[in-house]
Design an enzyme around this catalytic site. Structure first.
Site, PDB file in Angstrom:
ATOM      1  CG  ASP A  61       6.507  31.944  10.127  1.00 31.16           C
ATOM      2  OD1 ASP A  61       5.518  32.507  10.635  1.00 31.16           O
ATOM      3  OD2 ASP A  61       6.481  31.376   9.019  1.00 31.16           O
ATOM      4  CE  LYS A  63       3.007  29.796   8.925  1.00 30.88           C
ATOM      5  NZ  LYS A  63       4.488  29.664   8.960  1.00 30.88           N
TER       6      LYS A  63
END
Length: 228
Positions: A61, A63
């Site tokens: 993750d 982002k």
């Protein structure tokens, strides 16, 4: 897909020992883990290599929100680590998302997911950064942009899953963070929901963290989540 394979446990730790302890404790009960910025920054990519070597799927993750060239390089690095999912910020626009998708083509198992609106944000938070309208509208707007850019799916809260499932292709992944068991506090998530509600609405996966990893009995906590 079995429910067990659709629950991703977030290893939101600041050291390798605690993360490894959770993985060892859960054993065969969980084969899908999320590694986020905290653990990756503290421990480095070896933690991902270790999880993959043990036969686990990894949701990295990141982002990603950078110029397309840098995003593409990060996605290729994720692919070389053997991860299954990597996230890019939908607010970065179509160019960034398309660069991520293009970079992932050399890694057939790697799926690029677009973060729509983080689950800690409210309508007021969006207004603070100049985005008018309700959160749900922004989620749908970014999800459609991600689809046109070629992303394999999106990240969104449980309350937005039904609208996304009606709007996106049938094979789109919809990954829902911030899930809780009834009675548990939502923590940092302003827009949360139960695993059952997310799956019933059409989520492909849910992400759970402290409700499992900080539980006195993580295995029992994970099994409880599956029953809700």
């Amino acid at each position: 897909m079995e429910t067990a394979g659709r629950i991703i446990v977030a290893l939101d730790h600041d050291n390798r020992e605690d993360a490894r302890r959770v993985v060892d404790t859960l054993g065969a009960e969980c084969r899908f883990y999320k590694v986020g910025l905290e653990l990756l920054t503290t421990v480095g990519p070896d933690v991902v290599r270790e999880l993959v070597a043990r036969g686990n799927d990894v949701f990295l993750d990141l982002k990603l929100f950078e110029i397309p060239h840098s995003v593409a390089g990060a996605v290729r690095a994720a692919g070389r680590l053997g991860v299954s999912m990597v996230t890019v910020h939908g607010m970065g626009g179509a160019g960034i998302m398309a660069a991520a998708v293009d970079a992932a083509r050399d890694f057939p198992r790697l799926r690029v997911l677009a973060l729509t609106v983080v689950t800690s944000m409210t309508d007021a938070d969006l207004a603070d950064v100049g985005v008018a309208g309700p959160t749900g509208g922004q989620v749908l707007r970014l999800a459609r942009l991600a689809e046109r850019a070629g992303c394999h799916g999106v990240i969104a809260s449980a309350g937005e899953v039904a609208a996304l499932r009606a709007s996106l292709p049938d094979d789109a992944l919809i990954v829902t963070p911030g899930v809780t068991v009834p009675g548990d506090a939502p923590g940092d998530h302003a827009r949360s929901g139960t695993p059952a509600a997310a799956f019933a609405a059409g989520a492909s996966h849910v992400v759970v963290g402290r409700a499992v990893t900080r539980a006195a009995d993580p295995v029992a906590a994970l099994r409880r989540l599956r029953s809700h």
